[in-house]
Design an enzyme around this catalytic site. Structure first.
Site, short mmCIF file in Angstrom:
data_model
loop_
_atom_site.label_atom_id
_atom_site.label_comp_id
_atom_site.label_asym_id
_atom_site.label_seq_id
_atom_site.Cartn_x
_atom_site.Cartn_y
_atom_site.Cartn_z
N THR A 73 0.83 -1.21 0.00
CA THR A 73 0.00 0.00 0.00
C THR A 73 0.87 1.26 0.00
O THR A 73 0.61 2.21 -0.75
CB THR A 73 -0.93 -0.01 1.24
OG1 THR A 73 -1.73 -1.20 1.20
CG2 THR A 73 -1.82 1.21 1.27
N THR A 238 13.96 5.12 10.17
CA THR A 238 14.92 4.06 10.44
C THR A 238 14.47 2.77 9.76
O THR A 238 13.30 2.38 9.87
CB THR A 238 15.08 3.85 11.96
OG1 THR A 238 15.55 5.09 12.50
CG2 THR A 238 16.08 2.76 12.28
N CYS A 326 -10.10 -7.44 1.97
CA CYS A 326 -10.78 -6.20 2.37
C CYS A 326 -12.27 -6.27 2.10
O CYS A 326 -13.06 -5.66 2.80
CB CYS A 326 -10.21 -5.01 1.61
SG CYS A 326 -8.46 -5.06 1.51
N1 PLP Z 1 -2.08 -4.62 -4.16
C1 PLP Z 1 -2.56 -5.86 -4.32
C2 PLP Z 1 -2.85 -6.36 -5.71
C3 PLP Z 1 -2.81 -6.68 -3.21
O1 PLP Z 1 -3.30 -7.91 -3.38
C4 PLP Z 1 -2.53 -6.16 -1.92
C5 PLP Z 1 -2.84 -6.97 -0.72
O2 PLP Z 1 -3.73 -7.79 -0.71
C6 PLP Z 1 -1.99 -4.86 -1.81
C7 PLP Z 1 -1.78 -4.12 -2.95
C8 PLP Z 1 -1.65 -4.28 -0.48
O3 PLP Z 1 -0.45 -4.81 0.01
P1 PLP Z 1 -0.10 -4.66 1.56
O4 PLP Z 1 -0.99 -5.57 2.30
O5 PLP Z 1 1.34 -5.06 1.66
O6 PLP Z 1 -0.29 -3.23 1.90
#
Ligand code: PLP
Length: 402
Positions: A73, A238, A326
């Protein structure tokens, strides 16, 4: 009782070799890599080794093109906000309707509150991008195109090089969210038009809380976090030393297992799919079957509710998902299935099985033994299922939860 973990697109188990590689960096070499004293031991060197492993996994030209972040993210947000800040005269963004919320909710915010124009390119029933709509949206007003490499729910792989070359022809920055692709399919950024790429540690057997953003040399970059000089001033804070060392080791292992992923894991996934489709009627697979991640299977079981399937699978010690982590938990079908125009009666009963190099024949056997009776049991309770199959209400099949 036997169990099966089929939710590797949500997160993976930390590889025991990865865990071993980081243990000394919690208790022995716990110093700050920026300090002069030796309590950090060789931790600074280990961070650079990790960067080199990421460079190899991505097929990147230089290790300096890899910036460590806290997650996928953060990488996604950094890429988009950097491209916008670096090109203030370009006020448009292009993305797709099936991106992860890490992209979609940022774009929604930029559109509603920052005055940017966002083009959401649609997909077809197989989840393939609409190239005509993409061509029409591209212009010299576009600052950044962000298109996912592979979809987290269906595994569909977009034609990323074609999309990137088209964006570059208009002078736009091209970013791809490769959180699901990295470590599962070969990447070669050296000979690519991609400017930026995101990945996440916990999807490839490293711990949660570490990710990376690839930024091609020469791409104008504006940091998201400002502060210390870590990551050459491109990401202050850090360093998550144990996370980064783990991600480096995980990248090394992922590269070693790429062939295995695309042969053995693919064969396991295919056996799972064929087994389910072969004995459960009114069932189909979602996504682009010609261009799909080797580990992912999105299966729609018509006329029943995905949450109920998940609950009964969970009772049988089978972990799967009814969409992205989600969206599961809500009664609405995921935005990905809606964008693909999957009918409500099928979208509601969609389950994602996602395997990994740790998946076994025994796990697939267990899923194949448990799933058909669960589906049969739920269909017996469904108002849209009679003794001999689906029942019509005279106007076709009404959406169960429309
Ligand atoms: N992008 C995609 C395609 C994902 O499947 C996910 C997580 O499910 C993310 C971004 C987000 O990654 P993170 O959980 O490391 O923030």
């Amino acid at each position: 009782m036997t169990s099966a973990y089929m939710d590797n697109n949500a997160t993976t188990r930390v590889d025991p070799a990865v865990l071993q590689s980081i243990l000394p960096y919690f208790s022995e070499y716990y110093g700050n890599p920026s300090s002069m004293h030796s309590f950090g031991g060789d931790v600074g060197k280990r961070l650079e080794e990790a960067r080199a492993h990421l460079q190899s996994l991505l097929g990147a030209e230089h290790d300096s093109e890899v910036i460590f972040t806290s997650c996928g993210t953060e990488s996604d947000n950094t890429a988009i906000l950097s491209a916008l800040a670096a090109q203030p005269n370009r006020r448009e963004i292009i993305t797709s309707t099936v991106e992860h919320p890490a992209i979609l909710s940022l774009c929604d915010h930029l559109e509603r509150h920052e005055g940017y124009r966002v083009w959401y390119i649609p997909v077809d029933r197989q989840g393939r991008i609409d190239l005509e709509a993409y061509t029409a949206a591209l212009s010299d007003r576009v600052a950044i195109v962000s298109m996912m490499y592979a979809n987290n729910e269906t595994g569909t792989i977009f034609p990323i090089e074609t999309l990137a070359r088209m964006a570059k022809a208009k002078g736009a920055v091209f970013h791809t969210d490769a959180v699901q692709a990295a470590g599962k399919i070969p990447l070669n950024l050296r000979d690519s038009a991609i400017d930026m790429l995101s990945l996440s540690g916990h999807k490839l057997h490293a711990p949660k809380g570490v990710g990376a953003l690839y930024v091609r040399r020469g791409t104008r970059f504006r940091p998201l976090l400002r502060g210390g000089h870590q990551e050459r001033g491109r990401r202050a804070g850090t360093e998550n030393t144990t996370g980064i060392i783990a991600l480096g080791r995980a990248a090394e292992l992922a590269l070693e297992h790429l062939e295995y992923e695309n042969t053995v894991v693919r064969a396991l996934r295919d056996r799972l799919e064929a087994g389910i489709l072969g004995c459960v009627p009114h069932t189909f697979v979602n996504g682009d079957l010609e261009s799909r991640l080797p580990n992912t299977s999105s299966i729609s079981f018509e006329y029943i509710e995905g949450e109920a399937i998940l609950m009964l699978l969970s009772r049988a010690n089978i972990a799967a998902s009814s969409g992205s982590a989600c969206t599961s938990g809500s009664l609405e079908p995921s935005h990905v299935l809606r964008a693909m125009d999957i009918p409500y009666t099928a979208a509601h009963g969609t389950i994602r099985f996602s395997l990994s190099r740790e998946s076994t024949e025994a796990e697939v056997d267990w899923v194949l033994a448990q799933t058909p009776p669960i589906i049969e049991q739920l269909r017996r309770l469904s108002p849209y299922w009679g003794i001999n199959g689906p029942v019509s209400n005279g106007t076709g099949f009404a959406p169960v939860y429309a």
